[in-house]
Scaffold this motif. Structure first.
Motif, PDB file in Angstrom:
ATOM      1  N   GLN A 128      28.702  33.380   2.277  1.00 27.51           N
ATOM      2  CA  GLN A 128      29.993  33.621   2.939  1.00 27.51           C
ATOM      3  C   GLN A 128      29.988  33.088   4.363  1.00 27.51           C
ATOM      4  O   GLN A 128      28.923  32.860   4.930  1.00 27.51           O
ATOM      5  N   PRO A 129      31.182  32.923   4.951  1.00 29.53           N
ATOM      6  CA  PRO A 129      31.255  32.472   6.349  1.00 29.53           C
ATOM      7  C   PRO A 129      30.575  33.456   7.317  1.00 29.53           C
ATOM      8  O   PRO A 129      30.176  33.066   8.401  1.00 29.53           O
ATOM      9  N   GLU A 130      30.448  34.734   6.907  1.00 33.05           N
ATOM     10  CA  GLU A 130      29.819  35.719   7.805  1.00 33.05           C
ATOM     11  C   GLU A 130      28.344  35.424   8.042  1.00 33.05           C
ATOM     12  O   GLU A 130      27.688  36.121   8.805  1.00 33.05           O
ATOM     13  N   ARG A 131      27.811  34.421   7.339  1.00 33.38           N
ATOM     14  CA  ARG A 131      26.373  34.130   7.511  1.00 33.38           C
ATOM     15  C   ARG A 131      26.041  33.758   8.950  1.00 33.38           C
ATOM     16  O   ARG A 131      24.916  33.949   9.391  1.00 33.38           O
ATOM     17  N   LEU A 132      27.031  33.222   9.681  1.00 32.02           N
ATOM     18  CA  LEU A 132      26.792  32.898  11.092  1.00 32.02           C
ATOM     19  C   LEU A 132      26.494  34.165  11.875  1.00 32.02           C
ATOM     20  O   LEU A 132      25.550  34.229  12.661  1.00 32.02           O
ATOM     21  N   GLN A 133      27.304  35.183  11.627  1.00 30.20           N
ATOM     22  CA  GLN A 133      27.090  36.466  12.309  1.00 30.20           C
ATOM     23  C   GLN A 133      25.744  37.061  11.903  1.00 30.20           C
ATOM     24  O   GLN A 133      24.995  37.572  12.746  1.00 30.20           O
ATOM     25  N   ALA A 134      25.418  36.976  10.610  1.00 34.58           N
ATOM     26  CA  ALA A 134      24.138  37.510  10.130  1.00 34.58           C
ATOM     27  C   ALA A 134      22.972  36.800  10.809  1.00 34.58           C
ATOM     28  O   ALA A 134      21.984  37.420  11.205  1.00 34.58           O
ATOM     29  N   TYR A 152      22.624  38.025  14.380  1.00 35.47           N
ATOM     30  CA  TYR A 152      22.012  39.364  14.346  1.00 35.47           C
ATOM     31  C   TYR A 152      20.499  39.238  14.211  1.00 35.47           C
ATOM     32  O   TYR A 152      19.736  39.833  14.960  1.00 35.47           O
ATOM     33  N   TRP A 156      20.179  44.517  11.254  1.00 37.92           N
ATOM     34  CA  TRP A 156      20.185  43.079  10.968  1.00 37.92           C
ATOM     35  C   TRP A 156      19.788  42.801   9.522  1.00 37.92           C
ATOM     36  O   TRP A 156      20.177  41.792   8.942  1.00 37.92           O
ATOM     37  N   LYS A 191      22.582  42.849   6.590  1.00 38.22           N
ATOM     38  CA  LYS A 191      23.481  41.726   6.885  1.00 38.22           C
ATOM     39  C   LYS A 191      22.829  40.406   6.469  1.00 38.22           C
ATOM     40  O   LYS A 191      23.406  39.609   5.758  1.00 38.22           O
ATOM     41  N   GLU A 236      24.017  37.882   3.196  1.00 33.04           N
ATOM     42  CA  GLU A 236      24.515  36.528   3.437  1.00 33.04           C
ATOM     43  C   GLU A 236      23.540  35.445   2.990  1.00 33.04           C
ATOM     44  O   GLU A 236      23.913  34.301   2.801  1.00 33.04           O
TER      45      GLU A 236
END
Length: 446
Positions: free
Chosen positions: A133-139, A142, A203, A206, A210
């Motif tokens: 998912q695009p949230e992998r950047l946030q993961a 973290y 972390w 998350k 991802e």
């Protein structure tokens, strides 16, 4: 020890040759086979070469790293199948293996720190490049900042040791004893975040959710063990302080283990459930390690190896379902016994190992950890009872929800696994249950 490092370095060009995916995988398995015969099964460092050497603690963990890295390539066949930057992917895995190999075999604490941090970079690229998912950047952010922020004090602490003693060689650290509380915190916190201890574990779920299957396997299989390994190495210097202050971490781990077990019971995402169960297991291992008893230290090592194989296997299984159904939700992955009957056995075998059923290595590790914690304080028995009960509860929840019940109405077929997948699951489960027969190596290593 250098010969394996060189072999890994010379494998890097092979990653960039067309259609060499299976060759690199076979070479990984060959290296596992070769490394087994280099057995250093004593608590003294053997096979010394320049900065590297291995005793039984690092030997077991390097073997685990080779094993999981080889299995990661086996599990990630879809990257090769869809030509999804597969050469770069192999390159990342080989570099990560090189970093882990150097981390576990470093004889100097500074080089241990250097490679400990270096292993973050390929992991980060695996998550950012091949995640879902695009949230992998946030993961990724973290993962990076939790670990880096906690590791800086460790570097300062190591320079402090070097300033006092003029050396960071592991063999000289036996008689070193510090009494500064600040030093104690700086040495320990980096490893607690890596374990991860409850409260600094955010972390982990998350990153797992991802990450691609290979990222999850290496995270659960090996990277969480870096924390335990570091603590086992560093506590030589912190014995007096540890006896005074360790009760804080034990308390957090036991209460945290119970709370995270409750969190597991209401997860709808297969991967998140397995990731949170990792936090529970590593909390148990951390509690046992912090008692600083013979039982505790030796069983921590056992549980680390057992959890590495078991958790990695469960992530591989979750990925097999994900590749067929395109979802990790338990609402869609239900009644899988109708859809993939032959996989139900593997779900059962790995789930039972996850809740420490005999004859798995997890059971042996957990019995030792229970021993050490109850000997340390009988009050801990309350929390241990709850953790043991709920870890069985969420594992049964994972198994029964995913395998039994009415199948999701959108799935109208029956699917078999590939031979590759069965082989991969066998290679996770077999060592986990066969190592028990040689349990003295895992328990009596000190």
């Amino acid at each position: 020890m250098l010969k394996f490092g060189l072999m890994l370095i010379f494998m890097i060009p092979l990653c960039f040759v067309n259609k060499f995916w299976w060759l690199v995988q076979s070479l990984m398995y060959l290296m596992v086979f070769m490394f087994i015969f280099m057995s250093s099964l004593t608590s003294l460092p053997m096979n010394l070469s320049y900065l590297f050497g291995s005793d039984i603690l690092s030997y077991g963990l390097i073997l685990l790293s080779f094993w999981i890295c080889a299995l990661m390539i086996t599990a990630s066949e879809s990257v090769y199948h869809y030509s999804y930057f597969e050469k770069m992917f192999l390159f990342m895995i080989v570099v990560l293996m090189l970093m882990l190999y150097c981390t576990f075999s470093s004889m100097s604490l500074f080089f241990f720190y250097l490679f400990f941090e270096g292993s973050l970079i390929p992991t980060l690229f695996l998550i950012l490049g091949w995640g879902y998912q695009p949230e992998r950047l946030q993961a990724g952010v973290y993962l990076l900042f939790y670990t880096l922020l906690a590791s800086l004090p460790l570097l300062v602490g190591l320079f402090g040791v070097y300033g006092y003693y003029g050396s960071l060689y592991l063999g000289f650290m036996g008689d070193v004893s510090f009494t500064s509380m600040l030093f104690y915190l700086s040495m320990v916190v980096a490893f607690l975040v890596k374990m991860p201890m409850f409260m600094v574990h955010l972390w982990l779920p998350k990153a797992h959710v991802e990450a691609p299957v290979s990222g999850s396997m290496i995270l659960a299989g090996v990277l969480l063990k870096l924390g335990g390994y570091g603590l086992l190495r560093v506590f030589n210097m912190l014995v007096t302080l540890g006896l005074k202050l360790n009760f804080v971490w034990i308390g957090i781990s036991l209460v945290g283990g119970f709370l995270v077990s409750l969190i597991c019971l209401r997860q709808m995402d297969l991967k998140a459930l397995i990731a949170y169960s990792s936090v529970v297991h590593m909390g148990m291992a951390l509690g046992g390690l912090m008692t600083m008893t013979g039982w505790g230290l030796s069983s921590t090592y056992t549980l680390m190896i057992a959890h590495g194989l078991c958790s990695s296997g469960l992530f591989a299984l979750a990925n097999i379902s994900y590749e067929r159904l395109g979802s990790r939700s338990l609402l869609i992955n239900r009644g899988l016994m109708n859809f993939m009957p032959s996989m139900a056995l593997w779900w059962f075998l790995l789930s039972s190992s996850n809740m420490a059923a005999p004859p798995s290595l997890n059971l042996m590790g957990e019995i030792g950890l229970l021993n050490s914690l109850v000997a340390w304080s009988s009050i801990s028995m309350m929390m241990l009872m709850l953790v043991s009960f709920f870890s069985a509860a969420y594992t049964l929840y994972l198994y029964s929800y995913s395998q039994h019940g009415a199948i999701y109405s959108g799935v109208y077929s029956c699917s078999m696994g590939y031979t590759r997948e069965y082989l991969m699951l066998l290679l996770h489960w077999l060592p986990l249950n066969v190592l028990v027969l040689h349990g003295d190596l895992c328990i009596l290593w000190i």
